[in-house]
Design a protein around this motif. Sequence first.
Motif, short mmCIF file in Angstrom:
data_model
loop_
_atom_site.label_atom_id
_atom_site.label_comp_id
_atom_site.label_asym_id
_atom_site.label_seq_id
_atom_site.Cartn_x
_atom_site.Cartn_y
_atom_site.Cartn_z
N LEU A 331 7.07 -0.10 -11.80
CA LEU A 331 7.08 1.05 -10.91
C LEU A 331 6.02 2.02 -11.39
N ASP A 349 7.34 -8.31 -9.54
CA ASP A 349 7.35 -7.37 -8.43
C ASP A 349 6.66 -6.09 -8.89
N HIS A 351 5.54 -2.10 -7.67
CA HIS A 351 5.61 -0.99 -6.72
C HIS A 351 4.67 0.11 -7.21
N THR A 352 3.66 0.44 -6.40
CA THR A 352 2.75 1.53 -6.70
C THR A 352 3.01 2.67 -5.73
N SER A 355 3.62 1.77 -2.06
CA SER A 355 4.77 0.95 -1.66
C SER A 355 6.12 1.51 -2.11
N MET A 356 6.14 2.73 -2.62
CA MET A 356 7.39 3.31 -3.09
C MET A 356 8.13 4.11 -2.02
N ARG A 376 14.14 5.38 -7.60
CA ARG A 376 13.62 4.09 -7.14
C ARG A 376 13.96 2.96 -8.12
N TYR A 380 15.25 0.02 -6.03
CA TYR A 380 14.40 -1.16 -5.95
C TYR A 380 14.69 -2.20 -7.01
#
Length: 558
Positions: A331, A349, A351-352, A355-356, A376, A380
């Motif tokens: 993340l 996986d 998430h940047t 895409s958060m 998150r 997530y």
Amino acid sequence: MMSFLDRAPRWCLVLALLSLNVLLLTPELLWAGFPPRHWIALEAPLVVGLLALLPPTPWRRWIAGLVAFAALAIVLGAAGDALTQTMQGRSLNVYTDIKLIPILIELVVTNLGLPLAIAGLLVIGLALLALGLVLAKLLQGFHGRNTSRGFALLLILLGGAGLARIDAMHRDETTGLTARIGHPAVSFVAFEWQRARETRQAMAAFGRQLYEDDLAYAGPEGQPLPGLADTDVILSFIESYGVAAIERAPFEAEIQPRLGKVESQLADAGLSVVTGRVTAATLGGQSWLNHATFTSGLPVTSQLRFELMINSPHSTLIDDFKATGHDTIALMPGIIREWPEGDLYGYDDIHTSESMGYRGPAMGWASMPDQFTWQRVEDYVLSRHDDPTFTELATLSSHAPWSPVIDVIDDWTSIGDGRVFDRWEGAGEDYATLWQDTAAMRRNYAPAIDYALQAASGFARRYLGQDSSRNRTLLMVLGDHQAAPAIIGDNPGRDVPLHVISDDPTLLRGFIDNGFRPGMFPPGPDAAIPMEGMRGLLHRLYGNLTPDETAPTSGYGS
């Protein structure tokens, strides 16, 4: 003025001598202040004297231009050294820091905006160009046909003999005029040349180590950590959180009470915590190098080392947890573009920022507040994965210039897509101007760290506490690096706190045996562990490896 100088070679010589002297003094002027330690740079009379002997040929004009270019290069190097000293508490290393120019430009654009950044860079570039042209014109205004040969030889004698003898004279006499004469430009170039050679050798040794490392966990597939096989593991970095926030005034007055309160709150939630002291790879910035150092078990102290490491078969903690059976997630709210390095790390996986799913307002420099990032982790990762997970995240709210400082929202269920933070819309929009106000940044630093600690501990209490029905969890919360010396004071060192929190106290016993202390306060400097040693420590505690199998090999170089 130029036409006057064309008819006044003596004025050209005098002005060129004075200008060149000032420019060649900049390697010490920018960090020692004014007046500088030396008043006379011996390189200036030597160069001017040599040019005064040369005839007015086209190639002499080229030489004058090259001298002007070299003087400007010295000025830029000195300015870069002063900036690096201020921001990262170390000297400029041209060999490795050249890689940071694109990152520096992107930082300037991010903080000032594209139009202002372009305007600023144009102004600086035009000013340097004008300075170089004026100096070149002055150096071209005198030559062997309009200058006294005797005077030229006198300048050469003074400069050359001085360069040959000045170091010996300084050893014998440190007062009077002799103490004001030096060779700062030659010293600067010689230092950078020697360090470039040493760095090149160190980089070669580091590169070999990447492929020859015989540690048990260094192979491409990593090494399992069976002691954490049924455990969710979270590795989180708090931006700019160093021990100076805990140990130095005025920050300690706010952070120490917060640590005491967090310690009590974690205990009330059924969580145990121990704290250690870790020596980061950098100071004042370059967070990703510390992330890489922790996960790889290697001293990734420069961008060049990072690129060598990330493109090598040397494994990291991500590989270790994949070998253990964990789903691996990153993340990274600070990543706002493509992140090929994430693919090279091998996360399952990623998430940047894009895409958060954050729909709230920007928070000054940060794209989103820490509390949203922590939420998150639940949204997530923990709530979506039945198998154990390894999550790495890097928070942003405590990034310089530490504006705005907001409050933690009590109702975590209201966070959603971040629109709950709309109440702070527009707050911190002056963060670009804050970079020019060191006093304001110092005032905001401790509150920003305080907020980051509240967000991290709030997540732990809510989602890892005694009411949680998930796997047991090991949460590591550590600073990525100290803040810049300009903020926290001179000689801060590179130590950062590492808080390890768990709902299973048996997971923490091994840390106590390795210098960690129960509670939220770190031990003293003698207990500090190099950040590159943390991967080995985890393998000793949870991987059934011996100290010999995890001890870093010497030969990485400086």
